[in-house]
Design a protein around this motif. Sequence first.
Motif, PDB file in Angstrom:
ATOM      1  N   LEU A  42       0.959  -1.336   0.091  1.00 36.64           N
ATOM      2  CA  LEU A  42       0.023  -0.044   0.196  1.00 36.64           C
ATOM      3  C   LEU A  42       1.033   1.210  -0.084  1.00 36.64           C
ATOM      4  O   LEU A  42       0.807   2.319  -0.692  1.00 36.64           O
ATOM      5  CB  LEU A  42      -0.950   0.038   1.158  1.00 36.64           C
ATOM      6  CG  LEU A  42      -1.825   1.268   1.281  1.00 36.64           C
ATOM      7  CD1 LEU A  42      -2.760   1.227   0.172  1.00 36.64           C
ATOM      8  CD2 LEU A  42      -2.727   1.133   2.536  1.00 36.64           C
ATOM      9  N   ALA A  43       1.955   1.191   0.802  1.00 34.40           N
ATOM     10  CA  ALA A  43       2.872   2.513   0.722  1.00 34.40           C
ATOM     11  C   ALA A  43       3.281   2.725  -0.486  1.00 34.40           C
ATOM     12  O   ALA A  43       3.427   3.759  -0.938  1.00 34.40           O
ATOM     13  CB  ALA A  43       3.903   2.212   1.919  1.00 34.40           C
ATOM     14  N   ILE A  44       3.804   1.390  -1.155  1.00 33.44           N
ATOM     15  CA  ILE A  44       4.248   1.637  -2.523  1.00 33.44           C
ATOM     16  C   ILE A  44       3.379   2.218  -3.681  1.00 33.44           C
ATOM     17  O   ILE A  44       3.753   3.003  -4.368  1.00 33.44           O
ATOM     18  CB  ILE A  44       5.108   0.207  -3.234  1.00 33.44           C
ATOM     19  CG1 ILE A  44       6.090  -0.248  -2.210  1.00 33.44           C
ATOM     20  CG2 ILE A  44       5.464   0.423  -4.417  1.00 33.44           C
ATOM     21  CD1 ILE A  44       7.466   0.692  -2.113  1.00 33.44           C
ATOM     22  N   ALA A  45       2.063   1.732  -3.464  1.00 34.17           N
ATOM     23  CA  ALA A  45       1.013   2.216  -4.472  1.00 34.17           C
ATOM     24  C   ALA A  45       0.933   3.730  -4.316  1.00 34.17           C
ATOM     25  O   ALA A  45       0.674   4.604  -4.962  1.00 34.17           O
ATOM     26  CB  ALA A  45      -0.016   1.632  -4.255  1.00 34.17           C
ATOM     27  N   ASN A  46       0.783   4.188  -2.903  1.00 33.44           N
ATOM     28  CA  ASN A  46       0.655   5.557  -2.538  1.00 33.44           C
ATOM     29  C   ASN A  46       1.694   6.407  -2.939  1.00 33.44           C
ATOM     30  O   ASN A  46       1.339   7.515  -3.556  1.00 33.44           O
ATOM     31  CB  ASN A  46       0.442   5.790  -1.034  1.00 33.44           C
ATOM     32  CG  ASN A  46      -0.778   5.166  -0.654  1.00 33.44           C
ATOM     33  OD1 ASN A  46      -1.811   5.358  -1.221  1.00 33.44           O
ATOM     34  ND2 ASN A  46      -0.861   4.860   0.754  1.00 33.44           N
ATOM     35  N   LEU A  47       2.994   6.103  -2.821  1.00 37.71           N
ATOM     36  CA  LEU A  47       4.267   6.920  -3.345  1.00 37.71           C
ATOM     37  C   LEU A  47       4.216   6.723  -4.699  1.00 37.71           C
ATOM     38  O   LEU A  47       4.393   7.740  -5.391  1.00 37.71           O
ATOM     39  CB  LEU A  47       5.564   6.039  -3.078  1.00 37.71           C
ATOM     40  CG  LEU A  47       5.826   6.275  -1.383  1.00 37.71           C
ATOM     41  CD1 LEU A  47       7.027   5.253  -1.331  1.00 37.71           C
ATOM     42  CD2 LEU A  47       6.107   7.803  -1.263  1.00 37.71           C
ATOM     43  N   TYR A  48       3.769   5.703  -5.638  1.00 33.33           N
ATOM     44  CA  TYR A  48       3.567   5.603  -6.918  1.00 33.33           C
ATOM     45  C   TYR A  48       2.846   6.677  -7.432  1.00 33.33           C
ATOM     46  O   TYR A  48       2.801   7.569  -8.345  1.00 33.33           O
ATOM     47  CB  TYR A  48       3.218   4.346  -7.505  1.00 33.33           C
ATOM     48  CG  TYR A  48       3.244   4.447  -8.902  1.00 33.33           C
ATOM     49  CD1 TYR A  48       4.406   4.295  -9.865  1.00 33.33           C
ATOM     50  CD2 TYR A  48       2.004   4.342  -9.463  1.00 33.33           C
ATOM     51  CE1 TYR A  48       4.294   4.235 -11.220  1.00 33.33           C
ATOM     52  CE2 TYR A  48       1.950   4.196 -10.953  1.00 33.33           C
ATOM     53  CZ  TYR A  48       2.852   4.236 -11.778  1.00 33.33           C
ATOM     54  OH  TYR A  48       2.941   4.125 -13.189  1.00 33.33           O
ATOM     55  N   SER A  49       1.497   6.682  -6.838  1.00 30.03           N
ATOM     56  CA  SER A  49       0.518   7.440  -7.310  1.00 30.03           C
ATOM     57  C   SER A  49       0.854   9.046  -7.102  1.00 30.03           C
ATOM     58  O   SER A  49       0.562   9.998  -7.903  1.00 30.03           O
ATOM     59  CB  SER A  49      -0.802   7.337  -6.148  1.00 30.03           C
ATOM     60  OG  SER A  49      -1.747   8.364  -6.546  1.00 30.03           O
TER      61      SER A  49
END
Length: 69
Positions: A42-49
């Motif tokens: 989830l953290a990776i997805a948020n950073l990518y976003s």
Amino acid sequence: MLDQILPGFYLAVYFLGLLIEQAAIVGLNALNAANLQKASHLAIANLYSYFQVEDESQEDQEDAMLVNA
């Protein structure tokens, strides 16, 4: 089952590479490979976003500057 796991693995590696590159460009030294490997999906997805939105806003600003020039 392995064929279902591998695409996700390669996608995660791809996103981590993009995040590390973008973080280095903006000077976020804490977002390095060692720290990002510890981060949740989830953290990776948020950073990518976050970085996608930043890229889009920079493109919009550049387009506005070209129109106003």
